[in-house]
Design a protein around this motif. Structure first.
Motif, PDB file in Angstrom:
ATOM      1  N   PHE A 186      -7.805  -7.341   6.074  1.00  0.00           N
ATOM      2  CA  PHE A 186      -6.856  -6.273   6.373  1.00  0.00           C
ATOM      3  C   PHE A 186      -5.914  -6.106   5.186  1.00  0.00           C
ATOM      4  CE2 PHE A 186      -2.953  -4.475   8.142  1.00  0.00           C
ATOM      5  CZ  PHE A 186      -3.442  -3.466   8.961  1.00  0.00           C
ATOM      6  N   HIS A 187      -5.934  -4.928   4.590  1.00  0.00           N
ATOM      7  CA  HIS A 187      -5.052  -4.610   3.470  1.00  0.00           C
ATOM      8  C   HIS A 187      -3.977  -3.642   3.969  1.00  0.00           C
ATOM      9  CE1 HIS A 187      -7.874  -6.470   0.612  1.00  0.00           C
ATOM     10  NE2 HIS A 187      -8.812  -5.976   1.411  1.00  0.00           N
ATOM     11  N   TYR A 188      -2.772  -4.132   4.116  1.00  0.00           N
ATOM     12  CA  TYR A 188      -1.738  -3.322   4.757  1.00  0.00           C
ATOM     13  C   TYR A 188      -1.412  -2.058   3.966  1.00  0.00           C
ATOM     14  CZ  TYR A 188       2.074  -4.605   1.571  1.00  0.00           C
ATOM     15  OH  TYR A 188       2.884  -4.750   0.474  1.00  0.00           O
ATOM     16  N   GLU A 189      -1.633  -2.081   2.636  1.00  0.00           N
ATOM     17  CA  GLU A 189      -1.326  -0.882   1.844  1.00  0.00           C
ATOM     18  C   GLU A 189      -2.287   0.261   2.128  1.00  0.00           C
ATOM     19  OE1 GLU A 189      -2.310  -3.795   0.515  1.00  0.00           O
ATOM     20  OE2 GLU A 189      -0.988  -4.437  -1.127  1.00  0.00           O
ATOM     21  N   THR A 190      -3.524  -0.064   2.478  1.00  0.00           N
ATOM     22  CA  THR A 190      -4.531   0.981   2.682  1.00  0.00           C
ATOM     23  C   THR A 190      -5.035   1.080   4.119  1.00  0.00           C
ATOM     24  OG1 THR A 190      -6.251  -0.595   1.996  1.00  0.00           O
ATOM     25  CG2 THR A 190      -5.334   0.864   0.295  1.00  0.00           C
ATOM     26  N   ASP A 191      -4.856   0.037   4.907  1.00  0.00           N
ATOM     27  CA  ASP A 191      -5.372   0.054   6.285  1.00  0.00           C
ATOM     28  C   ASP A 191      -4.350   0.556   7.297  1.00  0.00           C
ATOM     29  OD1 ASP A 191      -7.926  -0.765   5.605  1.00  0.00           O
ATOM     30  OD2 ASP A 191      -7.414  -2.897   5.703  1.00  0.00           O
ATOM     31  N   ILE A 192      -3.118   0.794   6.852  1.00  0.00           N
ATOM     32  CA  ILE A 192      -2.136   1.540   7.645  1.00  0.00           C
ATOM     33  C   ILE A 192      -1.814   2.783   6.835  1.00  0.00           C
ATOM     34  CG2 ILE A 192       0.168   1.581   8.680  1.00  0.00           C
ATOM     35  CD1 ILE A 192       0.031  -1.412   8.989  1.00  0.00           C
ATOM     36  N   VAL A 193      -2.235   3.932   7.349  1.00  0.00           N
ATOM     37  CA  VAL A 193      -2.145   5.179   6.592  1.00  0.00           C
ATOM     38  C   VAL A 193      -1.070   6.075   7.201  1.00  0.00           C
ATOM     39  CG1 VAL A 193      -3.404   7.197   5.763  1.00  0.00           C
ATOM     40  CG2 VAL A 193      -4.607   5.013   6.063  1.00  0.00           C
ATOM     41  N   PHE A 194      -0.150   6.534   6.357  1.00  0.00           N
ATOM     42  CA  PHE A 194       0.932   7.425   6.789  1.00  0.00           C
ATOM     43  C   PHE A 194       0.521   8.869   6.498  1.00  0.00           C
ATOM     44  CE2 PHE A 194       2.879   3.335   6.275  1.00  0.00           C
ATOM     45  CZ  PHE A 194       3.881   3.276   7.228  1.00  0.00           C
ATOM     46  N   LEU A 208      -1.169   6.841  11.145  1.00  0.00           N
ATOM     47  CA  LEU A 208       0.067   7.290  11.774  1.00  0.00           C
ATOM     48  C   LEU A 208       0.301   8.756  11.465  1.00  0.00           C
ATOM     49  CD1 LEU A 208       2.323   4.247  10.801  1.00  0.00           C
ATOM     50  CD2 LEU A 208       1.218   4.656  13.003  1.00  0.00           C
ATOM     51  N   TYR A 209       0.835   9.476  12.450  1.00  0.00           N
ATOM     52  CA  TYR A 209       1.024  10.918  12.293  1.00  0.00           C
ATOM     53  C   TYR A 209       2.428  11.339  12.703  1.00  0.00           C
ATOM     54  CZ  TYR A 209      -4.031  11.104  11.788  1.00  0.00           C
ATOM     55  OH  TYR A 209      -5.311  10.909  11.338  1.00  0.00           O
ATOM     56  N   ASN A 232       4.681  11.670  17.862  1.00  0.00           N
ATOM     57  CA  ASN A 232       4.428  10.286  17.458  1.00  0.00           C
ATOM     58  C   ASN A 232       2.983   9.902  17.781  1.00  0.00           C
ATOM     59  OD1 ASN A 232       7.115   9.945  16.683  1.00  0.00           O
ATOM     60  ND2 ASN A 232       7.724   9.284  18.722  1.00  0.00           N
ATOM     61  N   GLY A 233       2.065  10.188  16.873  1.00  0.00           N
ATOM     62  CA  GLY A 233       0.651   9.934  17.109  1.00  0.00           C
ATOM     63  C   GLY A 233       0.122   8.736  16.344  1.00  0.00           C
ATOM     64  N   ILE A 234      -0.780   7.989  16.978  1.00  0.00           N
ATOM     65  CA  ILE A 234      -1.419   6.814  16.357  1.00  0.00           C
ATOM     66  C   ILE A 234      -2.918   6.873  16.656  1.00  0.00           C
ATOM     67  CG2 ILE A 234      -1.424   4.298  16.139  1.00  0.00           C
ATOM     68  CD1 ILE A 234       1.209   4.313  17.774  1.00  0.00           C
ATOM     69  N   ILE A 235      -3.743   6.713  15.631  1.00  0.00           N
ATOM     70  CA  ILE A 235      -5.185   6.598  15.825  1.00  0.00           C
ATOM     71  C   ILE A 235      -5.639   5.243  15.294  1.00  0.00           C
ATOM     72  CG2 ILE A 235      -7.467   7.491  15.248  1.00  0.00           C
ATOM     73  CD1 ILE A 235      -6.311  10.256  15.066  1.00  0.00           C
ATOM     74  N   PHE A 236      -6.158   4.408  16.177  1.00  0.00           N
ATOM     75  CA  PHE A 236      -6.740   3.122  15.800  1.00  0.00           C
ATOM     76  C   PHE A 236      -8.232   3.314  15.585  1.00  0.00           C
ATOM     77  CE2 PHE A 236      -3.041   1.909  18.376  1.00  0.00           C
ATOM     78  CZ  PHE A 236      -2.432   0.964  17.550  1.00  0.00           C
ATOM     79  N   LEU A 283       8.654  -0.515  18.959  1.00  0.00           N
ATOM     80  CA  LEU A 283       8.114  -1.094  20.190  1.00  0.00           C
ATOM     81  C   LEU A 283       6.891  -0.327  20.675  1.00  0.00           C
ATOM     82  CD1 LEU A 283       8.319  -3.177  22.432  1.00  0.00           C
ATOM     83  CD2 LEU A 283       9.946  -1.671  23.609  1.00  0.00           C
ATOM     84  N   GLY A 284       6.934   1.024  20.620  1.00  0.00           N
ATOM     85  CA  GLY A 284       5.803   1.820  21.087  1.00  0.00           C
ATOM     86  C   GLY A 284       4.510   1.513  20.338  1.00  0.00           C
ATOM     87  N   PRO A 285       4.500   1.580  18.987  1.00  0.00           N
ATOM     88  CA  PRO A 285       3.287   1.219  18.241  1.00  0.00           C
ATOM     89  C   PRO A 285       2.840  -0.214  18.502  1.00  0.00           C
ATOM     90  CG  PRO A 285       4.756   2.497  16.855  1.00  0.00           C
ATOM     91  CD  PRO A 285       5.515   2.207  18.125  1.00  0.00           C
ATOM     92  N   TRP A 286       3.785  -1.120  18.653  1.00  0.00           N
ATOM     93  CA  TRP A 286       3.458  -2.513  18.972  1.00  0.00           C
ATOM     94  C   TRP A 286       2.700  -2.575  20.297  1.00  0.00           C
ATOM     95  CZ3 TRP A 286       7.450  -6.689  17.311  1.00  0.00           C
ATOM     96  CH2 TRP A 286       6.948  -7.974  17.554  1.00  0.00           C
TER      97      TRP A 286
END
Length: 455
Positions: free
Chosen positions: A108-116, A51-52, A126-130, A22-25
């Motif tokens: 948008f390529h979910y494999e590379t555009d969302i980075v863990f 994502l961190y 719980n860090g997120i950088i857009f 919910l938070g990232p959403w």
């Protein structure tokens, strides 16, 4: 946010995790809003999410990547049809395109555009950088999911701002002692004081509407969980248990919807051992729905969403067959306020404070709320919350496979039963004989959380 409403503590959303789903959403929604307010949204050429920390380490198990795609697509976690989630995500994956806020198609390529990223950012676990590419240049925004679906930006750590957070309610409350002082001075119950604060933000009609919507969501969630068989998703092949427990308890009376189901349970003669099973069934059902990306109410988190509805059902099924919306309202008002006191004095994030911050807090919320409905004084309400938390101190968060399943689901059943026991103990306690007040146990919980966080 200058005050914490009970509707901040009790949010409707999609599972399995308030901090990781919910938070990232919600962070994605806030980022889109910021882009629009800055007149940059229509110029976005590409988007990327990093994502961190805990979001990265357990994000796959908590569906963080799915939540981000849904948030970036403009879907609302309170309203999205649950059965449409998979189709939206699969469309993004197959087409390598995301309809940004359901408006602008962007590659948008979910494999590379969302980075863990396994490393941690310094402000929170719980860090997120857009990152938005606009006119060939990257523009970044950093958010933190701090538990319970709450999202903040890094500048919120500014101490001057933090001193102003709790000043907008007519009866600002940061400590349990402050709440008790208002109850004494105004000759009001805990729920009455909380209601007066909420009325400074919303009309009475709006408060009732939202509380009824929260309860309806809880009841429907229990109903779905109790009537769904099979295994939970995620790879652990955890067998759903609420359905089988229900089959052994339900009796022969017919029903067709959640409200009729509740009424049939009320007509059933229940013995002590069955009470334990019913409460466990209610709690398990919610968190099995949560683990299946279903809709639940954070209370105060998704991982602990089963405790409060299970204890409220206990009151309606066992203690008071005539309980109505006014009882539900009082229960949720008290529970929400106790949760907010824990959030202000410690944390409700398992990434920061372990499971004591989730199941422990939810058990304390439910214990205090049940105590008021059972006729307890404001002092006894806080005693119940203290007792419930005291017996969750040090509870760690270590879910198998990063999934909110083992031991999380069972812990909701145990937290609910502890809450009921804590309420009964509080009702037999003279406040003058209490050695450890609620504020002390919250402080102890926070010290324990800080020790636990590094270990």
């Amino acid at each position: 946010m200058e005050c914490i409403s009970i509707f901040d503590m009790l949010k409707i959303g999609i599972g399995p995790s308030s901090s990781h789903t919910l938070g990232p959403w919600r962070a994605a929604e806030r980022w889109i809003k910021e882009l629009k307010e800055a007149n940059r949204f229509n110029n976005v050429e590409k988007i990327k999410v990093d994502l961190y920390g805990s979001l990265s380490l357990t994000g796959k198990g908590h569906a963080t990547d799915l939540a981000l795609m849904l948030g970036l697509s403009g879907a609302d976690p309170e309203l999205i049809p649950v059965d449409s989630i998979n189709s939206i995500v699969e469309t993004i994956k197959k087409t390598s395109t995301i309809k940004f806020n359901n408006e602008n198609p962007i590659e948008f390529h979910y494999e590379t555009d969302i980075v863990f990223n396994k490393k941690f950012l310094p402000f929170h676990a719980n860090g997120i950088i857009f990152t938005a590419t606009i006119n060939g240049k990257n523009q970044k925004a950093t958010f933190y999911s701090i538990g319970g679906g709450f999202v903040v930006k890094e500048e919120r750590k500014n101490s001057k701002r933090n001193k102003e957070i709790f000043k907008t309610f007519p009866y600002p409350i940061k400590l349990g002692t402050e709440l008790l002082a208002y109850c004494k001075d105004l000759n009001m119950s805990v729920s009455d004081v909380v209601l007066e604060n909420e009325k400074s933000l919303r009309t009475p009609e709006s408060i009732d509407f939202e509380l009824q919507r929260i309860w309806n969501t809880m009841l429907e969630c229990m109903y779905i969980g109790c009537h769904t068989n099979g295994n939970l998703p995620g790879g652990l092949n955890v067998k759903r248990r609420a359905h089988d427990i229900l089959l052994n308890l339900r009796g022969d009376l017919p029903y067709n919807n959640p409200q009729e189901w509740l009424e049939t349970i009320r007509l059933t003669e229940v013995k002590f051992r069955q009470i334990l099973k019913w409460v466990s069934c209610f709690a398990l059902s919610v968190n099995e729905v949560n683990a299946s990306l279903g809709r639940v109410v954070t209370a105060p988190t998704n991982g602990s969403a089963g405790v409060i509805p299970a204890v409220l059902m206990y009151y309606m099924v066992i203690e008071n067959h005539n309980a109505d919306f006014q009882d539900i309202k009082k229960f949720l008002l008290v529970a929400g306020e106790i949760g907010s006191i824990f959030k202000k004095g410690a944390t409700i994030s398992a990434a920061m404070g372990g499971c004591q911050a989730e199941i422990g807090v939810s058990s304390a919320m439910a214990a205090g709320a049940l105590t008021e409905l059972l006729g307890g004084t404001p002092e006894q309400v806080l005693i119940a919350a203290e007792i419930a938390m005291e017996h969750h101190l040090g509870l760690t968060c270590d879910p198998i496979g990063g999934l909110v399943q083992i031991p999380c689901i069972e812990r909701n059943a145990m937290g609910a039963l502890k809450a009921i026991n804590a309420a009964e103990l509080a009702l037999e306690t003279n406040p003058e004989h209490v050695k450890v007040p609620l504020d002390k146990v919250i402080a102890t919980m926070w010290e324990t959380a800080k020790d636990m966080n590094s270990k």
